[in-house]
Scaffold this active site. Sequence first.
Site, mmCIF file in Angstrom:
data_model
loop_
_atom_site.group_PDB
_atom_site.id
_atom_site.type_symbol
_atom_site.label_atom_id
_atom_site.label_comp_id
_atom_site.label_asym_id
_atom_site.label_seq_id
_atom_site.Cartn_x
_atom_site.Cartn_y
_atom_site.Cartn_z
ATOM 1 N N GLY A 1 0.806 -1.226 0.000
ATOM 2 C CA GLY A 1 0.000 0.000 0.000
ATOM 3 C C GLY A 1 0.836 1.271 0.000
ATOM 4 N N GLN B 1 -7.427 -11.372 -6.973
ATOM 5 C CA GLN B 1 -7.348 -10.160 -6.141
ATOM 6 C C GLN B 1 -6.222 -9.202 -6.550
ATOM 7 O OE1 GLN B 1 -6.781 -13.260 -5.157
ATOM 8 N NE2 GLN B 1 -5.062 -13.424 -3.737
ATOM 9 N N GLY C 1 5.287 -2.367 -4.190
ATOM 10 C CA GLY C 1 5.032 -3.477 -5.113
ATOM 11 C C GLY C 1 5.093 -2.996 -6.560
ATOM 12 N N TYR D 1 -2.005 -5.438 -11.354
ATOM 13 C CA TYR D 1 -1.168 -5.615 -12.546
ATOM 14 C C TYR D 1 -1.688 -4.790 -13.725
ATOM 15 C CZ TYR D 1 1.407 -9.228 -10.093
ATOM 16 O OH TYR D 1 2.196 -9.888 -9.189
ATOM 17 N N ASP E 1 -3.470 -13.907 -9.552
ATOM 18 C CA ASP E 1 -4.628 -14.285 -8.741
ATOM 19 C C ASP E 1 -5.692 -13.195 -8.887
ATOM 20 O OD1 ASP E 1 -3.773 -16.747 -7.658
ATOM 21 O OD2 ASP E 1 -2.515 -15.726 -6.193
#
Lengths: 173, 173
Positions: free
Chosen positions: B118, B148, B122, B153, B146
């Site tokens: 957050g 979530q 990432g 992405y 996945d």
Amino acid sequence: MGFWKSLFSGTDAPSTTSATAPERIAVEGSGDRANSRVFFSTEREIDLYELEELCDAVGWSRRPLRKVKKAIQHSFLVVSMWEQRGMQRRLVGFARATSDHAFNATIWDVVVHPEFQGKGMGKALMRFMIKKLRGEDISNITLFADPQVVNFYRTLGFMPDPEGIKGMFWYPD
Amino acid sequence: MGFWKSLFSGTDAPSTTSATAPERIAVEGSGDRANSRVFFSTEREIDLYELEELCDAVGWSRRPLRKVKKAIQHSFLVVSMWEQRGMQRRLVGFARATSDHAFNATIWDVVVHPEFQGKGMGKALMRFMIKKLRGEDISNITLFADPQVVNFYRTLGFMPDPEGIKGMFWYPD
């Protein structure tokens, strides 16, 4: 389907063959042409012009042979499919896989010559790939399928978007 | 976003760095903790127990370290993200990619420590991966997301099922 049985009955047996060790396996009963037989090979010494000709036959865009050579060198598994008639052999199929040699493999560039399509040869090629990868203890075999071949891969045990997992491709802005 | 600019402004410049050559790049201004900074590394000498601890922190199933080691060795690109505080450094993120070194790369095992989620870390990790792969002339960057994290992405430029191409996974019968 008897000849598949003889090819794939050993799928769950532990393999002592490295994916990188060249191997030839004949596909018995595979020829519906007189005096021909079809076999698989894991040898990487493939004539790049012959491979290009095969890819041309299915209408793929041409790629620099220098890069194709590099991709073959750095693939974990390379499988070619050949028709042998007398002393002559002809490249009729190809597939390769990248891998981390431990968990994951991804299959790329699956191609079967149009004259050999619809005869179960593509399935045989894929089953051979799967068998080799499973023999190397790879648990996660993946691929990216064009819409028109999703059902082909489905019949081989591949699931699209399992548990909602999405295949994604990066595109520059 | 000034610090991203300094990191990624060279994205389109030709890279002379091999994906396998270790490299460290500091993420300036990334610390919101006192006296800390965050940097990326492409070194593969990662303490496997520390990596396991990171994966534990996000609730991943444990995997045999022998296989994790092999997978890291045979990945094309391995990127780790570290927090440095004084003389101490701590593994806070990780990602790796398999590749044929020519056309395709597939990103696996993207993990960011919950304390660092957050905060754009990432995204920074993924942009670093993309930059390195593009610098190696890899045109096709793929991953399996996945449900979530599909939107995460997407914001980075990854498209799900482009032109109907389906990510598929093989499952034994």
